[in-house]
Design a protein around this motif. Sequence first.
Motif, short mmCIF file in Angstrom:
data_model
loop_
_atom_site.label_atom_id
_atom_site.label_comp_id
_atom_site.label_asym_id
_atom_site.label_seq_id
_atom_site.Cartn_x
_atom_site.Cartn_y
_atom_site.Cartn_z
N ILE A 1 -31.52 -31.16 0.11
CA ILE A 1 -30.71 -30.10 0.74
C ILE A 1 -29.52 -29.85 -0.18
O ILE A 1 -28.92 -30.79 -0.70
CB ILE A 1 -30.22 -30.51 2.14
CG1 ILE A 1 -31.40 -30.71 3.10
CG2 ILE A 1 -29.26 -29.47 2.71
CD1 ILE A 1 -31.00 -31.24 4.46
N SER A 2 -29.19 -28.58 -0.37
CA SER A 2 -28.01 -28.21 -1.17
C SER A 2 -27.09 -27.34 -0.34
O SER A 2 -27.53 -26.39 0.33
CB SER A 2 -28.42 -27.47 -2.44
OG SER A 2 -28.89 -28.37 -3.40
N ILE A 3 -25.79 -27.67 -0.38
CA ILE A 3 -24.78 -26.89 0.30
C ILE A 3 -23.64 -26.64 -0.69
O ILE A 3 -23.54 -27.28 -1.72
CB ILE A 3 -24.25 -27.63 1.55
CG1 ILE A 3 -23.71 -29.02 1.16
CG2 ILE A 3 -25.32 -27.74 2.60
CD1 ILE A 3 -23.19 -29.82 2.31
N LEU A 4 -22.78 -25.69 -0.36
CA LEU A 4 -21.67 -25.32 -1.23
C LEU A 4 -20.45 -25.03 -0.37
O LEU A 4 -20.52 -24.19 0.55
CB LEU A 4 -22.04 -24.09 -2.06
CG LEU A 4 -21.03 -23.65 -3.13
CD1 LEU A 4 -20.91 -24.72 -4.21
CD2 LEU A 4 -21.47 -22.32 -3.76
N PRO A 5 -19.33 -25.71 -0.61
CA PRO A 5 -18.12 -25.45 0.18
C PRO A 5 -17.74 -23.97 0.13
O PRO A 5 -17.78 -23.34 -0.93
CB PRO A 5 -17.06 -26.33 -0.50
CG PRO A 5 -17.85 -27.42 -1.15
CD PRO A 5 -19.12 -26.79 -1.60
N GLY A 6 -17.39 -23.44 1.28
CA GLY A 6 -16.98 -22.05 1.36
C GLY A 6 -18.12 -21.06 1.38
O GLY A 6 -17.89 -19.85 1.36
N CYS A 7 -19.36 -21.56 1.41
CA CYS A 7 -20.53 -20.67 1.39
C CYS A 7 -21.32 -20.88 2.68
O CYS A 7 -21.46 -22.01 3.16
CB CYS A 7 -21.39 -20.97 0.17
SG CYS A 7 -22.87 -19.95 0.05
N ASP A 8 -21.85 -19.82 3.23
CA ASP A 8 -22.60 -19.93 4.48
C ASP A 8 -24.11 -20.04 4.25
O ASP A 8 -24.89 -19.92 5.17
CB ASP A 8 -22.31 -18.73 5.39
CG ASP A 8 -22.68 -17.39 4.74
OD1 ASP A 8 -23.11 -17.40 3.57
OD2 ASP A 8 -22.52 -16.35 5.40
N VAL A 9 -24.53 -20.27 3.01
CA VAL A 9 -25.94 -20.42 2.67
C VAL A 9 -26.20 -21.86 2.26
O VAL A 9 -25.41 -22.47 1.54
CB VAL A 9 -26.35 -19.45 1.53
CG1 VAL A 9 -27.79 -19.70 1.10
CG2 VAL A 9 -26.17 -18.00 1.98
N PHE A 10 -27.32 -22.40 2.74
CA PHE A 10 -27.77 -23.70 2.24
C PHE A 10 -29.28 -23.64 2.01
O PHE A 10 -29.98 -22.78 2.58
CB PHE A 10 -27.40 -24.85 3.19
CG PHE A 10 -28.08 -24.83 4.53
CD1 PHE A 10 -29.26 -25.54 4.75
CD2 PHE A 10 -27.53 -24.11 5.60
CE1 PHE A 10 -29.87 -25.54 5.99
CE2 PHE A 10 -28.14 -24.11 6.84
CZ PHE A 10 -29.32 -24.82 7.03
N VAL A 11 -29.77 -24.53 1.15
CA VAL A 11 -31.16 -24.51 0.73
C VAL A 11 -31.79 -25.86 1.01
O VAL A 11 -31.18 -26.92 0.79
CB VAL A 11 -31.28 -24.18 -0.77
CG1 VAL A 11 -32.72 -24.36 -1.26
CG2 VAL A 11 -30.81 -22.75 -1.04
N THR A 12 -33.02 -25.84 1.52
CA THR A 12 -33.78 -27.06 1.77
C THR A 12 -35.04 -27.05 0.92
O THR A 12 -35.63 -26.01 0.68
CB THR A 12 -34.16 -27.19 3.25
OG1 THR A 12 -34.94 -26.04 3.64
CG2 THR A 12 -32.90 -27.25 4.12
N GLY A 13 -35.44 -28.22 0.47
CA GLY A 13 -36.66 -28.37 -0.33
C GLY A 13 -37.57 -29.40 0.30
O GLY A 13 -37.10 -30.45 0.77
N SER A 14 -38.87 -29.14 0.27
CA SER A 14 -39.81 -29.97 1.00
C SER A 14 -41.00 -30.35 0.14
O SER A 14 -41.28 -29.73 -0.90
CB SER A 14 -40.29 -29.23 2.26
OG SER A 14 -41.41 -29.85 2.84
N ALA A 15 -41.73 -31.38 0.60
CA ALA A 15 -42.95 -31.80 -0.07
C ALA A 15 -44.09 -30.81 0.13
O ALA A 15 -45.20 -31.04 -0.37
CB ALA A 15 -43.38 -33.18 0.43
N ASP A 16 -43.85 -29.71 0.83
CA ASP A 16 -44.85 -28.63 0.88
C ASP A 16 -44.70 -27.68 -0.30
O ASP A 16 -45.32 -26.61 -0.32
CB ASP A 16 -44.75 -27.87 2.20
CG ASP A 16 -43.37 -27.23 2.43
OD1 ASP A 16 -42.55 -27.23 1.47
OD2 ASP A 16 -43.11 -26.73 3.53
N ALA A 17 -43.88 -28.10 -1.28
CA ALA A 17 -43.67 -27.33 -2.53
C ALA A 17 -42.99 -26.00 -2.28
O ALA A 17 -43.26 -25.02 -2.99
CB ALA A 17 -44.98 -27.15 -3.29
N THR A 18 -42.12 -25.95 -1.30
CA THR A 18 -41.37 -24.73 -1.01
C THR A 18 -39.89 -25.03 -0.88
O THR A 18 -39.48 -26.15 -0.55
CB THR A 18 -41.85 -24.04 0.28
OG1 THR A 18 -41.54 -24.86 1.40
CG2 THR A 18 -43.33 -23.74 0.22
#
Length: 834
Positions: free
Chosen positions: A113-130
């Motif tokens: 999981i990636s997050i960024l202070p001050g940003c309302d978007v975060f990204v998740t990565g999974s073993a389903d290759a997505t």
Amino acid sequence: MVHASEVFKAAGGNRHTSAADWESDVLAYGCGNNIATWNPTDPSSNGVQQLLTGHTDVVNVVKLLRKPNSQRAVLISGSADKTVRIWYGDADSPSAFSRSIALDGHQASINTISILPGCDVFVTGSADATLKAWRIDTTAYDNALNGGAQIDQSSSQSLIKVELIQSISLKPRFFPLATAFARLGDGPLVLAVAGTAAYVQIYVQRPEGFVLEATLTGHEGWIRSLEFARESSAADSDLLLSSASQDKYIRLWRFNKGAELPAASAAANDPSLGVLGRSLSNKAHYIGDGESKHSITFEALLIGHEDWIYTARWSTGSDPSKTPRLLSASADNSLAIWERDEDSGFWNCVTRLGEISAQKGSTTATGSTGGFWNGLWSPDGVTVTSLGRTGSWRVWQYQPQSDIWEQRVGISGHVREAKDIAWAADGSYLLSTGSDQTTRLWAECQQGDSSSWHEISRPQIHGYDLNCIDTLGTNQFISGADEKLLRVFNKPKMVANLLNKLTAFKDESSADLPDAANIPVLGLSNKAIGTIDTDQEAAQAAFNGQTGDKDALDPASTISKSALDLDHVPYEDHLARHTLWPEHEKLYGHGYEISAVAASHDGALVATACRASSIDHAVIRLYETAGWREVRPPLTAHSLTVTSLAFSPDDAYLLSTGRDRQWALFARDEAAPASTMYKPLTANPKGHARMILDCAWAPTGNVFATAGRDKTVKIWHLDGGHATCKATLPTTVSATAVAFYPLSPPATLLVAYGLEDGRIAVATINTNTVGEDFTVGDTYALDADIVPVQTVNALRWRPNTAELAVASDDHAVRIYRFEDVPTARNVVAPTKGN
């Protein structure tokens, strides 16, 4: 009304590179299916503060984010249960979180999981290759809390808005293990992705979503960690990206604004520099356009680790104007701190923490062999922590006066199911054992006017899963494992001295104890060893290095007194190497894995049983402790596995329960020599409708309880060799553990019972009846926030104290203190002799 509070909990960290994060004074890490919060810089060393429950499988990734202009932290977690959960912090208690929302969408385990202070978007990565990009909006939630509204679970889910904005299928297909977020100046977001491939993919945010714009090559193994950092606090400073790989190297990449390459990269590509310029490929990649156009160039190759590198984390410390430092954690049992020399520009390893290869833990199954899976900076950059294979956290704090990193007290815990627990006869310590193949000793340490619980010793480090344990007095215990035999251990003098120093209990019976123990290189048993003083150490060093003095001591059978003379809670390297208990005896006879063990209160006998599918193996074997010989013949009553054994308080009876749905009572044969023989007294083949999982005696000696899969706890009264069920406590799921505590008046008992789903309850039982059923009084269920979330395997009351220890399948060991309990009877509880 009885009230319970949680005074201690211990749980080891999950071995995953992304399963921990540190923000402000909260370090959150995955422990089994739960998430633990802890403050490593807490001067009182109170350990785990909260266990967050909600995931149904192992937690792989934890990220903490402190929202700008807010005292509340946001925690985002991902699990092998394919879900992402968002937890929101409490402004009044920064370390307290509550579950707010769960996100579905991935088809396999969440790994990053990636997050960024001050940003309302975060990204998740999974073993389903997505990869999935999400947008979170907590404005309504913040406004409601700031307005003093009371928000429950259902309303929080409606106030926090999360939407999926993009799903990215990785091509070529690989499983993402690490992602990192940053912003290109004032422009779009940039996302770095890596995992089960030897390259890093760079995505840039466009109006249509994230688009792959560069692929960075150079690594020769899977990439475990990615992290961005600004080179300085200047608005136009370059971005630095670190990538840590299983190829034992860390690569640094520079993101420079504009089409022109940075000076260092241009010089490296100058053909006039010869082999220096051609030794490492430094092909420039360009991403973005217009004002957000950046070049990506290879910055440095960090060489120094001898095994896989799991994490690499940046820290700016208290001076953001300086180039950040990098902390790397490796499977070579070390942490390395890297800094850039401002004059030469070279990156150097300035500090190395951890263990040297010659001083690893006791075995490869435990110790710290297997390396450090995670390394974290404190927000101010003066403290670092690392998580090792044993699930224990180590802490180092920088001391500017001496310019060294000093080790501090960390925390530890089981990394698999905690199967059984046992108190010392005087309540001075608690032993726990489990499927992580370790036995651990916990004690309440005094610190001035306050106290805190810590792991003081790791008596047993085994090669098989451990199933059961019991103590004999204060200086001995016996445990059973999947290896078909039982082992008896003696307390070493080092641990006895440590308990005398750190706890309120003083034991003067350590004079005849062995000094310490170790596991020989080619051995399987803990061997007693002696200590040597300074002069002997010098003689041994001379023998090892220069002389041929054959009278010098064998380093495998001795240890320095200074290594054992501690005046503080042991650190992990001490626990793994110096706090073993020497093995006293092995008990043979069973044909399958040991399932239950119990020691008599006078210390003269131990009763044992093993897993069985036939009457031939479903026997109970007794061993007398004077010479550790089996008392024959074994006791027979069951046809399937005996699940629990318990001696009555006066040792007149032995109670057993089994998977065959029956309990059996054996009475001591007073005519036998030394009263070591027991004979069948009575049994109930239909004691429960399904298998019986646990049993316990009341302090009165003629009342016992059984807990069964049929969702009942039954209280039995023994009278004249016949036992009658006098009370039944119904439960909603299987009852798996039970324990009694004496109350006043003497006819009143407090019974605690644990369930298969982790819940724990206590009930008062009035036994002052003649020929009638017992009366069940108030029943108190412990708060859902503090009980385990998986099966309760054992409950044990601390001798003469209203404190209840719990071992459970969620990897945790807990201790609860009960208040408003009627005063215990003024009697001396039976204690187990040595």
